[in-house]
Design an enzyme around this catalytic site. Structure first.
Site, PDB file in Angstrom:
ATOM      1  N   SER A 197       0.812  -1.214   0.000  1.00  0.00           N
ATOM      2  CA  SER A 197       0.000   0.000   0.000  1.00  0.00           C
ATOM      3  C   SER A 197       0.846   1.264   0.000  1.00  0.00           C
ATOM      4  O   SER A 197       2.010   1.264   0.425  1.00  0.00           O
ATOM      5  CB  SER A 197      -0.907   0.000   1.239  1.00  0.00           C
ATOM      6  OG  SER A 197      -0.124  -0.050   2.423  1.00  0.00           O
TER       7      SER A 197
ATOM      8  N   GLN B 130       1.731   4.264   1.898  1.00  0.00           N
ATOM      9  CA  GLN B 130       1.651   4.300   3.355  1.00  0.00           C
ATOM     10  C   GLN B 130       2.720   5.201   3.942  1.00  0.00           C
ATOM     11  O   GLN B 130       3.655   5.651   3.272  1.00  0.00           O
ATOM     12  CB  GLN B 130       1.829   2.889   3.923  1.00  0.00           C
ATOM     13  CG  GLN B 130       3.159   2.238   3.550  1.00  0.00           C
ATOM     14  CD  GLN B 130       3.288   0.810   4.045  1.00  0.00           C
ATOM     15  OE1 GLN B 130       4.042   0.547   4.980  1.00  0.00           O
ATOM     16  NE2 GLN B 130       2.545  -0.107   3.426  1.00  0.00           N
TER      17      GLN B 130
ATOM     18  N   HIS C  45       4.476   5.740   8.259  1.00  0.00           N
ATOM     19  CA  HIS C  45       4.436   5.298   9.645  1.00  0.00           C
ATOM     20  C   HIS C  45       4.514   6.516  10.556  1.00  0.00           C
ATOM     21  O   HIS C  45       5.294   7.443  10.298  1.00  0.00           O
ATOM     22  CB  HIS C  45       5.588   4.339   9.939  1.00  0.00           C
ATOM     23  CG  HIS C  45       5.654   3.195   8.977  1.00  0.00           C
ATOM     24  ND1 HIS C  45       4.638   2.275   8.837  1.00  0.00           N
ATOM     25  CD2 HIS C  45       6.603   2.831   8.082  1.00  0.00           C
ATOM     26  CE1 HIS C  45       4.968   1.390   7.908  1.00  0.00           C
ATOM     27  NE2 HIS C  45       6.147   1.709   7.434  1.00  0.00           N
TER      28      HIS C  45
ATOM     29  N   LYS D 136       7.680   4.066  13.966  1.00  0.00           N
ATOM     30  CA  LYS D 136       8.154   2.941  13.161  1.00  0.00           C
ATOM     31  C   LYS D 136       9.070   3.415  12.030  1.00  0.00           C
ATOM     32  O   LYS D 136       8.789   3.182  10.852  1.00  0.00           O
ATOM     33  CB  LYS D 136       6.961   2.172  12.585  1.00  0.00           C
ATOM     34  CG  LYS D 136       7.316   0.815  11.982  1.00  0.00           C
ATOM     35  CD  LYS D 136       6.102   0.202  11.301  1.00  0.00           C
ATOM     36  CE  LYS D 136       6.451  -1.087  10.595  1.00  0.00           C
ATOM     37  NZ  LYS D 136       5.318  -1.615   9.807  1.00  0.00           N
TER      38      LYS D 136
ATOM     39  N   GLU E  52      12.189   2.830   9.598  1.00  0.00           N
ATOM     40  CA  GLU E  52      12.637   1.527   9.113  1.00  0.00           C
ATOM     41  C   GLU E  52      13.734   1.685   8.075  1.00  0.00           C
ATOM     42  O   GLU E  52      13.828   2.704   7.386  1.00  0.00           O
ATOM     43  CB  GLU E  52      11.461   0.745   8.518  1.00  0.00           C
ATOM     44  CG  GLU E  52      10.788   1.414   7.335  1.00  0.00           C
ATOM     45  CD  GLU E  52       9.498   0.736   6.900  1.00  0.00           C
ATOM     46  OE1 GLU E  52       8.814   0.141   7.758  1.00  0.00           O
ATOM     47  OE2 GLU E  52       9.175   0.812   5.707  1.00  0.00           O
TER      48      GLU E  52
ATOM     49  N   HIS F 199       5.685   6.093   1.225  1.00  0.00           N
ATOM     50  CA  HIS F 199       6.401   5.090   0.442  1.00  0.00           C
ATOM     51  C   HIS F 199       5.452   3.950   0.091  1.00  0.00           C
ATOM     52  O   HIS F 199       4.391   3.787   0.698  1.00  0.00           O
ATOM     53  CB  HIS F 199       7.625   4.550   1.189  1.00  0.00           C
ATOM     54  CG  HIS F 199       7.311   3.942   2.532  1.00  0.00           C
ATOM     55  ND1 HIS F 199       7.053   4.692   3.653  1.00  0.00           N
ATOM     56  CD2 HIS F 199       7.216   2.640   2.929  1.00  0.00           C
ATOM     57  CE1 HIS F 199       6.818   3.902   4.680  1.00  0.00           C
ATOM     58  NE2 HIS F 199       6.888   2.643   4.270  1.00  0.00           N
TER      59      HIS F 199
ATOM     60  N   ARG G 145      -2.412   3.901   5.865  1.00  0.00           N
ATOM     61  CA  ARG G 145      -2.506   3.591   4.435  1.00  0.00           C
ATOM     62  C   ARG G 145      -3.465   4.535   3.718  1.00  0.00           C
ATOM     63  O   ARG G 145      -4.388   5.065   4.322  1.00  0.00           O
ATOM     64  CB  ARG G 145      -2.989   2.151   4.237  1.00  0.00           C
ATOM     65  CG  ARG G 145      -2.117   1.092   4.908  1.00  0.00           C
ATOM     66  CD  ARG G 145      -2.694  -0.296   4.704  1.00  0.00           C
ATOM     67  NE  ARG G 145      -1.906  -1.316   5.387  1.00  0.00           N
ATOM     68  CZ  ARG G 145      -2.113  -1.694   6.645  1.00  0.00           C
ATOM     69  NH1 ARG G 145      -3.107  -1.137   7.336  1.00  0.00           N
ATOM     70  NH2 ARG G 145      -1.352  -2.604   7.206  1.00  0.00           N
TER      71      ARG G 145
ATOM     72  N   LYS H 247      -7.069  -3.052   2.477  1.00  0.00           N
ATOM     73  CA  LYS H 247      -7.111  -2.866   3.927  1.00  0.00           C
ATOM     74  C   LYS H 247      -7.665  -1.489   4.288  1.00  0.00           C
ATOM     75  O   LYS H 247      -7.941  -0.655   3.430  1.00  0.00           O
ATOM     76  CB  LYS H 247      -5.712  -3.059   4.524  1.00  0.00           C
ATOM     77  CG  LYS H 247      -5.139  -4.455   4.360  1.00  0.00           C
ATOM     78  CD  LYS H 247      -3.755  -4.544   4.998  1.00  0.00           C
ATOM     79  CE  LYS H 247      -3.145  -5.928   4.840  1.00  0.00           C
ATOM     80  NZ  LYS H 247      -1.782  -6.007   5.444  1.00  0.00           N
TER      81      LYS H 247
END
Length: 475
Positions: free
Chosen positions: A98, A100, A102, A125, A127, A272, A291, A297
Site C-alpha cells: 500500500s 503508506q 508510519h 516505526k 525503518e 512510500h 494507508r 485494507k
C-alpha cells in the site's frame, strides 16, 4: 571444544535457535519462489509450502502481533526479559504494498488512543531496508519541479487535481516552506478527488499509455528513460489494483530500483510503497501503518495527509560501510537509536569472528552454509533460513566455511544501534545526495517559480482556466 547439540535457554551465554512468525499478506510472492517460504520451511515453522499461497513477511522479534519463540515454544520476550527495541523482517513482495507512512511517536500515541483496533501500539516505526534482490520502491515525494512537468504532460493526472492546487505548484516561490505548502495542497487535492473522476481519468490515462507503449508508437530509444519507467509502473500498478487511483502514485513519488546490497531509510511520516522484490527490513518495534491506496485494507487518508512532512527528493541510497576494520562486515546504520543491521560474509576457506556486543542481537542466515564455534563449543546449523538469538555479552561466535564450498556464508545481524553518531543512511528531509530522477539544473533567472518560472498568464493559459474562476490562494 566438544560439540554442543543442545542449549540451555536459562543461560546468558548460549546462542539460541528461533522460530519466526510468518505473514501471508496477499502481496507476498507465492510458493517456493518466496524467500520467506523457503526460510519458514527451513526453520520448521511450516511443514510444506503451498505453491498457490503468498508468503510475504518473516518476523523476528517480540512484537505481540508476531512474537518469535524458541524451539520449545518459549517466547523470545520471556527469554529477553522484555521487548526488544527493534523488529527484524524478511520481505518477499510479489506485487505492490500500500501507499503508506508510519507515524512519529506523538502521532502513534494519538492514533493508538483514538483507534486501537487499527493502530495496535503507541510506538513510532522508522525503518531501513537492505535489498536481497533487485528491488523496486516508491519512496518520498518527487521534487516540485518534476511534478509540475508531469502535470503538464499528463492531462488525466491534472484533471484529478484542483485548479487551486495546480496554481499553487506553478506559482510558489523558491522558499522551502512555500514548496511544502504547495505540495500538501496538491496531495490533499489528489487524494480527495471524487472516485468517479479519478476512475474515469485513470481509464483514459491507461488507454493512452498503452497506445504509447505499443510497437507502432515512438521507438523506445527516442523516449526519455524516466517517461518509460513512469508509464510502465503505472500500467503495472493499475493491473494489480484495477480502478485504484493510487496507480498514479509514480507521478507523485520517486520510483527507485535498488540493487542487491544497497539500502535506504524511511523516517516517520514519509510516504512510500514497496513494489516488488525481496529485502531485509529492520524497524522500531511497532506495527503501525497509515494507508491511503493500493490496498483492500483500512485506509486513513485524512490522517496520512495531515501527518506527512512533505519533504521532497528520495532517500539516501547506501551500500553499507565496512565495520570493525573488516570489509566483510558491512554496517547499515540509520539516524535512530533502536536498530542497525550488519551483513557479514565469510568466503570459502576463511573464518570470521562476530564482533562483541553489549546488547541482545538476532541473526538470520541468508545464503551458503558453514560451521560455527565459541567458548561454549556451540556448533549451530548454518543454512539459509536458520535464525538465532544472541544474548548480550555472550561469547563471540566464529563462522568458518570449508574451502571446498562454492559460495560464501552470509548472515544478517540486527541489534540496538551502536553507531548512532555515525549513521550511513538518511531520510529524504536530511539527504543532500540525490536530486530527483530528472536532476533538473537550477533556473538561470532569479524570478520565483519552478525552473522554467512561468508567469501567471502562462500558467492560466496552459491549464485552460477561465479568468476570474477563483482566487489564487495564499501559500
Amino acid at each position: 571444544m566438544a560439540s554442543v547439540h543442545t542449549y540451555d535457554k536459562s543461560s546468558q551465554r548460549h546462542v539460541l535457535p528461533l522460530r519466526p512468525t510468518i505473514k501471508d499478506y496477499a502481496w507476498g510472492i507465492r510458493g517456493l519462489d518466496s524467500r520467506v517460504a523457503r526460510f519458514a520451511l527451513e526453520s520448521g515453522v511450516i511443514d510444506e509450502v503451498d505453491p498457490d499461497s503468498p508468503y510475504a513477511e518473516l518476523w523476528l522479534g517480540t512484537h505481540p502481533s508476531g512474537p518469535t519463540t524458541l524451539r520449545d515454544g518459549t517466547t523470545l520476550e520471556s527469554v529477553v526479559g522484555g521487548q526488544l527495541p527493534f523488529l527484524f523482517k524478511i520481505l518477499s513482495a510479489g506485487k505492490a504494498l500500500s501507499i503508506q507512512a508510519h507515524p512519529c511517536k506523538d502521532g502513534a500515541k494519538r492514533l493508538h488512543l483514538e483507534n486501537p483496533s487499527n493502530y495496535v501500539d503507541d510506538n513510532h516505526k522508522p525503518e531501513l531496508a537492505v535489498a536481497l534482490t533487485p528491488f523496486e520502491a516508491m519512496c518520498g515525494f518527487r521534487r516540485l519541479e518534476e511534478i509540475a512537468i508531469l502535470i503538464k504532460k499528463h492531462p488525466e493526472f491534472a484533471a484529478c487535481i484542483s485548479n487551486e492546487a495546480k496554481l499553487a505548484i506553478f506559482l510558489c516561490s523558491r522558499e522551502e516552506a512555500d514548496k511544502k505548502d504547495a505540495l500538501r495542497m496538491l496531495f490533499r487535492s489528489f487524494m480527495s478527488c471524487p472516485v468517479e473522476t479519478s476512475q474515469t481519468q485513470l481509464k483514459k490515462l491507461l488507454k493512452r499509455l498503452q497506445k504509447e507503449q505499443s510497437v507502432d508508437h515512438v521507438h523506445p530509444h527516442e523516449e526519455p528513460p524516466w517517461e518509460r519507467k513512469c508509464a510502465r509502473a503505472i500500467l503495472r500498478l493499475a493491473q494489480q489494483f484495477p480502478g485504484d487511483s493510487g496507480a498514479m502514485a509514480p507521478f507523485l513519488l520517486n520510483y527507485l530500483l535498488i540493487a542487491p546490497g544497497e539500502s535506504f531509510y524511511m523516517a516517520a511520516n514519509e510516504p512510500h510503497a514497496y513494489v516488488a522484490g525481496e529485502i531485509i527490513e529492520c524497524m522500531a518495534c511497532s506495527d503501525n501503518v497509515v494507508r491511503a491506496g493500493l490496498t483492500p485494507k483500512f485506509k486513513d487518508v485524512d490522517n496520512l495527509v495531515n501527518m506527512l512532512t512533505y519533504s521532497m527528493g528520495g532517500p539516501t541510497i547506501n551500500a553499507g560501510t565496512p565495520a570493525y576494520g573488516d570489509d566483510r562486515i558491512m554496517r547499515y546504520t540509520p539516524p535512530t537509536g533502536e536498530f542497525e543491521v550488519m551483513i557479514i560474509t565469510c568466503n570459502p576457506g576463511e573464518d570470521i569472528t562476530l564482533p562483541p556486543l553489549s546488547v541482545p542481537a538476532i541473526f538470520v542466515v541468508l545464503e551458503g552454509s558453514g560451521n560455527t564455534d565459541n567458548e561454549e563449543g556451540q556448533r549451530l546449523v548454518m543454512r539459509p533460513g536458520r535464525s538465532y538469538y544472541m544474548p548480550e555479552h555472550c561469547p563471540q561466535l566464529t563462522l568458518a566455511v570449508n574451502d571446498s564450498k562454492r559460495g560464501p556464508l552470509k548472515i544478517a545481524l540486527a541489534h540496538e544501534n551502536q553507531h548512532v553518531d555515525e549513521p550511513t543512511l538518511a531520510c529524504a528531509e536530511d539527504s543532500k545526495q540525490w536530486g530527483g530522477e530528472f536532476a533538473l539544473p537550477p533556473a538561470p533567472s532569479s524570478n520565483p517559480g519552478t525552473p522554467r518560472s512561468p508567469n501567471r498568464y502562462q500558467v492560466v493559459k496552459e491549464l485552460n482556466i477561465k479568468p476570474g474562476a477563483f482566487k489564487v490562494p495564499k501559500l
